[in-house]
Design an enzyme around this catalytic site. Structure first.
Site, PDB file in Angstrom:
ATOM      1  N   GLY A  78      -1.042  10.754  -8.636  1.00 52.28           N
ATOM      2  CA  GLY A  78      -2.194   9.938  -8.987  1.00 52.28           C
ATOM      3  C   GLY A  78      -1.838   8.491  -9.233  1.00 52.28           C
ATOM      4  CG  HIS A 101       1.339   7.651   0.329  1.00 49.08           C
ATOM      5  ND1 HIS A 101       2.202   6.778  -0.288  1.00 49.08           N
ATOM      6  CD2 HIS A 101       0.744   8.338  -0.673  1.00 49.08           C
ATOM      7  CE1 HIS A 101       2.143   6.938  -1.597  1.00 49.08           C
ATOM      8  NE2 HIS A 101       1.258   7.880  -1.856  1.00 49.08           N
ATOM      9  CB  SER A 155       0.070   7.030  -4.847  1.00 52.59           C
ATOM     10  OG  SER A 155       1.169   7.849  -4.596  1.00 52.59           O
ATOM     11  CB  SER A 213       6.227   4.128  -2.480  1.00 56.60           C
ATOM     12  OG  SER A 213       6.406   4.949  -1.344  1.00 56.60           O
ATOM     13  CG  ASP A 249       3.775   4.014   0.930  1.00 55.49           C
ATOM     14  OD1 ASP A 249       2.631   4.022   1.424  1.00 55.49           O
ATOM     15  OD2 ASP A 249       4.165   4.832   0.080  1.00 55.49           O
TER      16      ASP A 249
END
Length: 486
Positions: A332, A215, A334, A350, A245
């Site tokens: 943050g 993402h 991710s 994710s 992801d």
């Protein structure tokens, strides 16, 4: 947010292999002995968590349809295998060295129930994964699932039948952790996007690259090592939502040094030796650009998460095949790495619910799947034969992990510098990665000693990592996996 794939620069796919078990593996030592005698002779093996993953894959191949999941018991250091079937299956699992538990729900029944949930209860703010410790599907609903949505979810779960699934309420909200932190940055219309670098890898064409969340890769195409800096890397492939992801981002400078390690704060780093499959019950560490180092346990595999769509208020972004944990995370984080204290790469952050004050659930993209899909290999160069990333292989410094219970110590909050303590310690005593914490990582700017990792694969002076805080020029790229993962 819609699914997006950026074409690969090369079509080559590195396919990791797991050795097939020959028919000879099913032959027992004494064909004339009774099954009871053989079962009595079989003793459960004492295992590290990483070895438990290998044994689980072996036993699944032996049992076939009778296999109903497994998990690692860190207290006894044994693999517990659920068997839904005949005595022959039980015997085969015991002979392989597992603890056997007879259960009611087969894998086929649990998978069928999960398909029903996907068809009838794909509701934003929900997730589900098989919990092998209860032999049920654990369905989680966040704080947004109320009223008619809650009634629909509850009715669907009840319709699966008694003993098939349970519902858990989460106080937080399921979201992808895109903003916040000081990791990798991108300027997009409407502002900046910030994520965390996961693991440095080598792309299929030999160029240096890194993995992060899909993402993040869908949100922006070019990435910088500072909020106002020039781009240093470009997205090569990105998948989100759907079957994963993950994103592969290649460094624009082909001479970039991209060491295979994770910065854990305080000028220390953990060498990443190989990619591995996660095991339920396994102790894990997560590093993120907002909350730093935190620890926890794998609670489920092949999880499905239904995120509220960021582009369609009435839509849902469903992601499948994730690792579920009780590790905390915040915006943050991710893309940040999920790994073990002895250097196994497991996942990429994710999303999830909660925070590192109240706790919550966090989901991770398996690294093995991302590597296979992108054709990348772990680290800067040819590791483990360049693509066969699944084995329990030769890990530099991997040694004997005491109990495989790798997290150790205080995982939440606090002073992220201290403890990632001494990656130069032996694997039997990985002191230090046990005082993980999150917030105070002021020392991350000056990691002059981070390259001096004698003992963890003999990596003295990996890139001479002085001056990570000064991220101007090509030299900053060498520190990407260190300064971008905290």
């Amino acid at each position: 947010m819609s699914h997006k794939r950026i074409p690969k620069r090369k079509a080559a796919i590195a396919v990791g292999g797991v050795a097939a078990l020959g028919a000879a593996a099913l032959l027992l030592p004494n064909a004339n002995a009774s099954q009871d005698d053989k079962a009595a002779d079989a003793a459960p093996r004492t295992l590290r968590a990483n070895d438990a993953s290998d044994l689980a894959a072996q036993v699944r191949g032996l049992l076939g349809d009778a296999f109903a999941g497994s998990y690692y018991d860190s207290g006894s250091r044994q693999l517990v295998v659920n068997v839904a079937g005949d005595d022959d299956a039980t015997l085969r699992a015991q002979q392989a060295g597992a603890v056997v538990r007879r259960v009611d729900n087969s894998t086929a029944e649990l998978e069928s129930a999960a398909r029903t949930l996907r068809t009838e209860a794909t509701i934003p703010g929900t997730s589900w994964a098989v919990d092998p410790r209860t032999n049920r599907i654990l369905v989680t609903a966040d704080s947004t699932v109320t009223g008619a949505r809650w009634d629909r979810l509850e009715s669907t779960v009840q319709g699966l039948g008694s003993g098939m699934a349970t519902i858990k309420k989460s106080a937080g909200t399921f979201k992808t952790f895109v903003s916040g932190g000081d990791a990798v940055f991108s300027q997009v219309q409407g502002g900046a996007v910030r994520c965390s670098l996961g693991f440095n890898v080598t792309a299929s064409d030999g160029s240096p690259a890194f993995l992060t969340a899909g993402h993040c890769g869908v949100a922006a195409e070019t990435w910088s090592d500072s909020e106002t800096g020039q781009p240093i890397a470009t997205v090569d492939q990105a998948t989100f939502p759907g079957e994963g992801d993950f994103a592969l981002v290649t460094y624009d400078d082909a001479t970039t040094q991209a060491p295979s390690e994770v910065n854990v704060g305080g000028g220390q780093s953990v060498q990443i030796a190989q990619a591995a499959e996660a095991t339920v019950g396994q102790a894990v560490l997560r590093m993120g650009s907002t909350t730093g180092l935190n620890d926890g346990t794998v609670t489920g595999l092949d999880a499905t998460v239904n995120f509220q769509s960021e582009t369609d208020p009435s839509g849902v972004d469903t992601v499948t095949g994730l690792i579920q944990t009780d590790v905390c995370a915040e915006p943050g984080d991710s893309g940040g790495p999920l790994f073990t204290q002895d250097g196994n790469a497991l996942g990429l952050t994710s999303g999830g619910s909660g925070d590192c004050t109240s706790g919550g659930e966090t989901f991770f993209q398996p690294v093995t799947t991302a590597l296979q899909a992108t054709g990348a290999t772990l680290g800067a160069g040819d590791q483990n034969g360049g693509g066969d990333q699944n084995g329990g292989g030769d890990q530099a410094g991997g040694g004997d992990e005491a109990g495989g219970d790798g997290a150790g110590g205080d995982g939440a909050g606090g002073d992220g510098a201290g403890g990632a303590a001494d990656p130069s310690a032996s694997a039997e005593d990985p002191s230090g990665v046990g005082d993980p914490a999150g917030g105070d990582q002021a020392g991350a700017g000056d990691q002059s000693g981070a390259g001096d990792q004698t003992g963890t694969g003999d990596q003295t002076g990996t890139g001479d990592q002085t001056g990570i805080g000064d991220q101007s020029g090509t030299g900053a790229h060498a520190g990407a996996s260190r300064s971008r993962t905290h």
